[in-house]
Design an enzyme around this catalytic site. Structure first.
Site, PDB file in Angstrom:
ATOM      1  N   CYS A 157       0.974  -1.138  -0.039  1.00  0.00           N
ATOM      2  CA  CYS A 157      -0.052   0.010   0.004  1.00  0.00           C
ATOM      3  C   CYS A 157       0.989   1.303  -0.127  1.00  0.00           C
ATOM      4  O   CYS A 157       1.659   1.512   1.132  1.00  0.00           O
ATOM      5  CB  CYS A 157      -0.737  -0.087   1.055  1.00  0.00           C
ATOM      6  SG  CYS A 157      -1.897   1.575   1.204  1.00  0.00           S
TER       7      CYS A 157
ATOM      8  N   CYS B 272      -0.390   4.224   2.001  1.00  0.00           N
ATOM      9  CA  CYS B 272      -0.823   4.381   3.410  1.00  0.00           C
ATOM     10  C   CYS B 272      -0.506   3.076   4.167  1.00  0.00           C
ATOM     11  O   CYS B 272       0.713   2.728   3.913  1.00  0.00           O
ATOM     12  CB  CYS B 272      -2.163   4.805   3.960  1.00  0.00           C
ATOM     13  SG  CYS B 272      -3.773   3.808   3.096  1.00  0.00           S
ATOM     14  N   SER B 273      -1.432   2.195   4.684  1.00  0.00           N
ATOM     15  CA  SER B 273      -0.961   0.998   5.328  1.00  0.00           C
ATOM     16  C   SER B 273      -1.932  -0.232   5.414  1.00  0.00           C
ATOM     17  O   SER B 273      -2.016  -1.031   5.972  1.00  0.00           O
ATOM     18  CB  SER B 273      -0.625   1.164   6.665  1.00  0.00           C
ATOM     19  OG  SER B 273      -1.921   1.520   7.419  1.00  0.00           O
ATOM     20  N   CYS B 274      -2.882  -0.304   4.019  1.00  0.00           N
ATOM     21  CA  CYS B 274      -4.202  -1.006   3.838  1.00  0.00           C
ATOM     22  C   CYS B 274      -3.255  -2.547   3.786  1.00  0.00           C
ATOM     23  O   CYS B 274      -2.424  -2.660   3.081  1.00  0.00           O
ATOM     24  CB  CYS B 274      -4.607  -0.656   2.586  1.00  0.00           C
ATOM     25  SG  CYS B 274      -5.341   0.990   2.312  1.00  0.00           S
TER      26      CYS B 274
END
Lengths: 219, 224
Positions: B124, B127-129
């Site tokens: 990702c 972000c941090s999906c």
């Protein structure tokens, strides 16, 4: 927005440091940061897109110098102030100076398993046919919105192929700003490594993004 | 101990001395952060926005209940049961839900299968999906700039950092999770595991192999 969160293709951050999978947290405060972030999300006062936007509007130097839980906390503080739930003075003093405002929900301990298991559904019924078909060539638009977007810079202006159609999903670019769901078709668009990175790129690399219909144009 | 943490911190632009202080103390920066989070939590509790007991349950859930062993069960079943594998291909969210792994950050899951000619890797960049119901909380490196910047441009270099080398002819397919769809890699089943039970197979499946930064373990490590 072209913020520090849009990291794809940047250089100079050094090697990746693997860690064992049993390792969940690296400090006690990280646990509390996770929990307050999730619990405030569960109040229903903002969407996940709004939280992402709060994080990506941190000053780029601050974003890049912060660990991810630090980014979460800094983003959460911004959201609390923006929604008038906590004042800047309260954050400065580290204590509440006035009673709380009404929130939509307060997550109770007993409800945590059900709320986590339910999650949030982001897909919506289709109201029009998809504009693009699997196998069709599309170009990611060149665009630089000042607000939230999920189209990374490294694919803008590049041509790829629709590989899959996920369905119709709420649109983060409006959701993040409280402007409604405006659901759109969502596609997997696959780009060749050389299309993205030039002739020096790995000839057998390909990269896909999930792209909403309005990010794309026929190629 | 925890050399990786020091190394991680060295990548940050205003790091301090880099000595190993252990868990409880990371120098002034993180102590400040600990105080800041503590103050924030007390403000939120005082104002009635959060229930402190709910915070404890949230932490306990992600510390002890939801982690990458869930995903390992999905992969083991995909290897052992062709009908389940087909179901994953058709509707991974439903197939995974049938094993009880469902919910936040896994509402819409797609599985991608490694083959002798294609290796998948998930990132990702924005972000941090990450697919929480099957993999738990993402590791620090997954959320950090070195991985997010490089995975889409130099995935072989990323693999090298994990000690993995693939043939030059193996296609590398990177999935940037830019929406609410979460991708789970089904690594290749190691040879010589015919007839293994799903529990034994699951022991071969590492978290990193389900992100695409690793491969399944050598069967000899599990059944010498």
């Amino acid at each position: 927005m072209n913020g520090a969160q849009d990291l794809g293709g940047m250089m100079g951050f050094g090697p990746i440091v693997p860690e064992p999978e049993e390792e969940r947290f690296h400090a006690e405060w990280e646990k509390r940061a996770l929990a307050v972030t999730l619990a405030m999300g569960a109040t229903g006062m903002w969407s996940i897109d709004t939280s992402r936007h709060a994080r990506e509007t941190l000053h780029p130097a601050d974003y890049l110098a912060s660990s991810y839980y630090e980014i979460w906390i800094k983003g959460l503080e911004k959201l609390l102030v923006a929604h008038d739930l906590v004042s800047p003075e309260e954050l400065r003093q580290g204590r509440a100076l006035s009673p709380g405002k009404p929130v939509k929900r307060v997550l109770a301990a007993a409800d945590v398993p059900a709320v986590l298991a339910r999650g949030t559904q982001y897909d919506r019924p289709a109201e029009a046919p998809a504009r693009f078909a699997v196998g069709e060539r599309v170009r990611a638009k060149v665009m630089h919105p000042v607000g939230h977007t999920r189209l990374p810079r490294y694919v803008r202006g590049r041509t790829g192929v629709v590989e899959r159609i996920h369905g119709v999903f709420v649109f983060p670019d409006t959701m993040a700003h409280g402007k409604g769901e405006h659901p759109q078709w969502l596609y997997v668009v696959r780009f060749g490594g050389r299309e993205l990175w030039g002739e020096e790129a790995d000839p057998v690399l390909s990269v896909s993004v999930d792209a909403w219909e309005s990010y794309l144009e026929p190629a | 101990m925890h050399d990786h943490r020091n190394a991680e911190h060295h990548h940050r632009s205003h790091d301090h001395d880099g000595h190993d202080h252990g868990h409880e103390h990371e120098g002034s920066e993180l102590s400040e952060m600990a105080l800041r989070v503590k103050a924030l939590e007390s403000i939120l509790v005082e104002k009635g926005y959060v229930d402190p007991a709910a915070l404890d349950v949230l932490i306990e859930t992600y510390e002890t209940k939801i982690g990458p062993r869930n995903g390992a069960k999905v992969v083991a079943k995909a290897w052992a049961d062709p009908a389940f594998r087909d179901w994953l291909r058709q509707d991974a969210t439903a197939a995974i839900w049938s094993l009880g792994f469902t919910g936040r950050q896994g509402e819409h899951i797609v599985t991608v299968e490694n083959t002798p000619t294609t290796h998948n890797m998930v990132v990702c960049t924005l972000c941090s999906c990450y697919p929480w119901p099957v993999l738990g909380l993402p590791p620090v490196w997954y959320k950090s700039a070195p991985y997010r910047s490089r995975a889409v441009m130099d995935p072989r270099g990323v693999l090298a950092d994990f000690g993995v080398t693939l043939p030059e002819t193996t296609e590398i397919r990177v999935w940037d999770s830019t929406a609410e769809t979460r991708y789970l890699v089904i690594p290749m089943r190691p040879a010589g595991t015919e007839g293994w039970s799903e529990d034994e197979l699951a022991a071969l499946v590492t978290r990193d192999s389900m992100i695409g930064t690793g491969l399944a373990r050598d069967p000899k490590e599990v059944r010498p």
